[in-house]
Design a protein around this motif. Structure first.
Motif, short mmCIF file in Angstrom:
data_model
loop_
_atom_site.label_atom_id
_atom_site.label_comp_id
_atom_site.label_asym_id
_atom_site.label_seq_id
_atom_site.Cartn_x
_atom_site.Cartn_y
_atom_site.Cartn_z
N GLN A 42 42.23 25.23 47.79
CA GLN A 42 42.76 24.80 49.15
C GLN A 42 42.66 26.10 49.86
OE1 GLN A 42 44.74 24.99 46.47
NE2 GLN A 42 46.63 25.95 46.72
N LEU A 86 33.81 34.99 40.12
CA LEU A 86 35.28 34.37 40.43
C LEU A 86 35.89 35.14 41.52
CD1 LEU A 86 36.42 34.02 36.51
CD2 LEU A 86 35.20 32.34 37.97
N HIS A 120 42.62 20.00 45.50
CA HIS A 120 43.88 20.06 46.60
C HIS A 120 42.99 19.96 48.16
CE1 HIS A 120 46.36 20.89 43.57
NE2 HIS A 120 46.03 22.01 43.33
N ALA A 135 39.00 35.65 43.58
CA ALA A 135 40.50 35.90 43.54
C ALA A 135 41.13 35.09 44.73
CB ALA A 135 41.22 37.02 43.29
N LEU A 165 36.16 43.64 40.63
CA LEU A 165 37.00 44.48 39.59
C LEU A 165 36.48 44.15 38.13
CD1 LEU A 165 39.81 45.55 39.29
CD2 LEU A 165 40.68 43.37 39.12
N TYR A 166 35.64 43.32 37.81
CA TYR A 166 35.01 43.00 36.59
C TYR A 166 33.65 42.62 36.85
CZ TYR A 166 39.61 43.22 34.10
OH TYR A 166 40.67 43.53 33.61
C1 LIG Z 1 40.01 35.25 40.27
C2 LIG Z 1 40.24 34.33 38.96
C3 LIG Z 1 39.43 33.07 38.90
C4 LIG Z 1 40.08 35.21 37.79
O1 LIG Z 1 40.59 34.32 36.78
P1 LIG Z 1 40.66 35.27 35.20
O2 LIG Z 1 39.10 35.38 34.82
O3 LIG Z 1 41.48 34.36 34.37
O4 LIG Z 1 40.97 36.58 35.28
P2 LIG Z 1 42.82 37.01 35.63
O5 LIG Z 1 43.34 36.05 36.54
O6 LIG Z 1 43.26 37.68 34.64
O7 LIG Z 1 42.39 38.06 36.82
C5 LIG Z 1 41.55 39.14 36.53
C6 LIG Z 1 42.27 40.52 37.17
O8 LIG Z 1 42.11 40.03 38.82
C7 LIG Z 1 43.68 40.28 39.23
N1 LIG Z 1 43.87 39.36 40.10
C8 LIG Z 1 43.76 38.10 39.86
N2 LIG Z 1 44.02 37.31 41.26
C9 LIG Z 1 44.21 38.29 42.04
C10 LIG Z 1 44.56 38.46 43.41
N3 LIG Z 1 44.64 37.33 44.00
N4 LIG Z 1 44.63 39.49 44.09
C11 LIG Z 1 44.57 40.88 43.50
N5 LIG Z 1 44.31 40.85 42.13
C12 LIG Z 1 44.29 39.65 41.48
C13 LIG Z 1 44.42 40.18 38.02
O9 LIG Z 1 45.92 40.85 38.00
C14 LIG Z 1 43.75 40.73 37.01
O10 LIG Z 1 43.74 42.27 36.75
P3 LIG Z 1 43.83 42.87 35.72
O11 LIG Z 1 42.79 42.73 34.71
O12 LIG Z 1 44.27 44.60 36.28
O13 LIG Z 1 45.33 42.22 34.97
C15 LIG Z 1 41.69 33.81 38.97
O14 LIG Z 1 42.60 35.02 39.11
C16 LIG Z 1 42.15 33.25 40.58
O15 LIG Z 1 42.71 33.74 41.53
N6 LIG Z 1 41.87 31.75 40.45
C17 LIG Z 1 42.16 31.00 41.41
C18 LIG Z 1 43.42 30.37 41.16
C19 LIG Z 1 43.89 29.46 42.60
O16 LIG Z 1 43.59 29.39 43.61
N7 LIG Z 1 44.70 28.43 42.08
C20 LIG Z 1 45.19 27.34 42.93
C21 LIG Z 1 45.47 26.37 42.19
S1 LIG Z 1 46.77 25.37 43.19
#
Ligand SMILES: CC(C)(COP(=O)(O)OP(=O)(O)OC[C@H]1O[C@@H](n2cnc3c(N)ncnc32)[C@H](O)[C@@H]1OP(=O)(O)O)[C@@H](O)C(=O)NCCC(=O)NCCS
Length: 252
Positions: free
Chosen positions: A100, A148, A80, A150, A173-174
């Motif tokens: 983005q 990663l 994006h 968030a 967190l992880y």
């Molecule tokens: C960080 C990220 C890459 C991790 O992905 P993942 O490995 O699949 O892991 P999850 O999405 O399950 O997230 C892991 C933990 O972080 C938390 N989390 C994810 N995004 C979060 C955010 N923005 N704020 C707070 N906590 C968040 C989840 O709730 C989860 O917590 P839990 O284990 O207690 O349930 C993903 O969550 C993310 O934010 N990706 C970016 C997405 C994006 O920007 N997309 C735009 C597309 S238009």
């Protein structure tokens, strides 16, 4: 770096992309990357202004601002893209994805102006890093491989590899698939609770002092509610750690 590799990378990472022509014509992240390859070469050749002009044209066309001095690895995908800002001394590894609104910024150095010119001010991202939409990574910090971040996080300190970072300020967190952070603390709520306890304690002290000064008060005010003992430290003062954490930011 080959252009085909960059196109195929986008095809492999974005389910919305159907074919190479679509990527070439419709992906601002691809356009910004191609402009940056030109701008960066000009920059390295000492052609500072032409490099900035190319970068600026790219910004006008794509909404993505990459300073020509930034070093970008292979298979870089900005999805994006609108609102992405990448500062001059940023270093990005291979296979990095930004969504983005991501800022790879100078943090506090931005306020120091010319004093920090030529110094490392922006982050270094390892290989395989993914930065979610709207996230900020500020300052000359190191983000390890396969981290990663968030969406919406604000990262101000180094992050070890293979971590998932969330929150403001960003916390791990992880780590290597294992949960290392508990439930994300609501530092705003903790700060307000601490301040409330502090006010109650002061009110109680004031009431006691007023009582000592005027022992013959006809109708004393009802005593303020007790501060929970857990919120009072050994010296009888209400701990302000939560307020400090809220005001100064807690590290990762
Ligand atoms: C960080 C990220 C890459 C991790 O992905 P993942 O490995 O699949 O892991 P999850 O999405 O399950 O997230 C892991 C933990 O972080 C938390 N989390 C994810 N995004 C979060 C955010 N923005 N704020 C707070 N906590 C968040 C989840 O709730 C989860 O917590 P839990 O284990 O207690 O349930 C993903 O969550 C993310 O934010 N990706 C970016 C997405 C994006 O920007 N997309 C735009 C597309 S238009």
């Amino acid at each position: 770096m080959s252009v085909r590799e960059e196109i195929d990378n986008i095809l492999s990472k974005d389910p919305a992309a159907r074919n190479r022509l679509e990527v070439v014509l419709c992906y601002p992240g691809f356009h910004a990357l191609m402009f940056h390859r030109i701008a960066h070469r000009l920059w390295k050749a000492g052609l500072v202004v032409p490099a900035r002009v190319v970068s600026h044209i790219s910004r006008m066309l794509t909404g993505i601002e990459i300073h020509p001095g930034a070093v970008i690895g292979r298979r870089f995908f900005i999805d994006h893209g609108m609102g992405v800002v990448i500062g001059e001394t940023t270093v990005v590894g291979d296979d990095v994805v930004l969504y983005q609104g991501v800022t790879l910024g100078a943090g506090a150095a931005a306020r120091k102006g010319a004093e920090t010119r030529g110094k490392k001010r922006h982050p270094t991202l390892g290989n395989g890093v993914v930065v979610g939409s709207g996230a900020e990574i500020q300052g000359p910090i190191a983000i390890g491989d396969n981290v990663l971040i968030a969406s919406g996080s604000i990262v101000l300190k180094d992050v070890p590899p293979d971590s998932i970072v969330v929150g403001v300020p960003g916390r791990v967190l992880y780590r290597e698939g294992q949960r290392v952070g508990g439930v994300l603390p609501d530092i705003e709520a903790e700060a307000i609770k601490t301040l409330r306890a502090h006010v109650l304690r002061l009110e109680k002290k004031v009431a006691e002092l007023a009582g000592a000064a005027e022992p013959a008060q006809p109708e004393p005010e009802p005593a303020p509610p007790e501060v929970p003992p857990s919120e009072i430290d050994e010296e009888g003062a209400v701990g302000m750690e939560a307020v400090d954490a809220f005001l100064h930011g807690a590290g990762i």
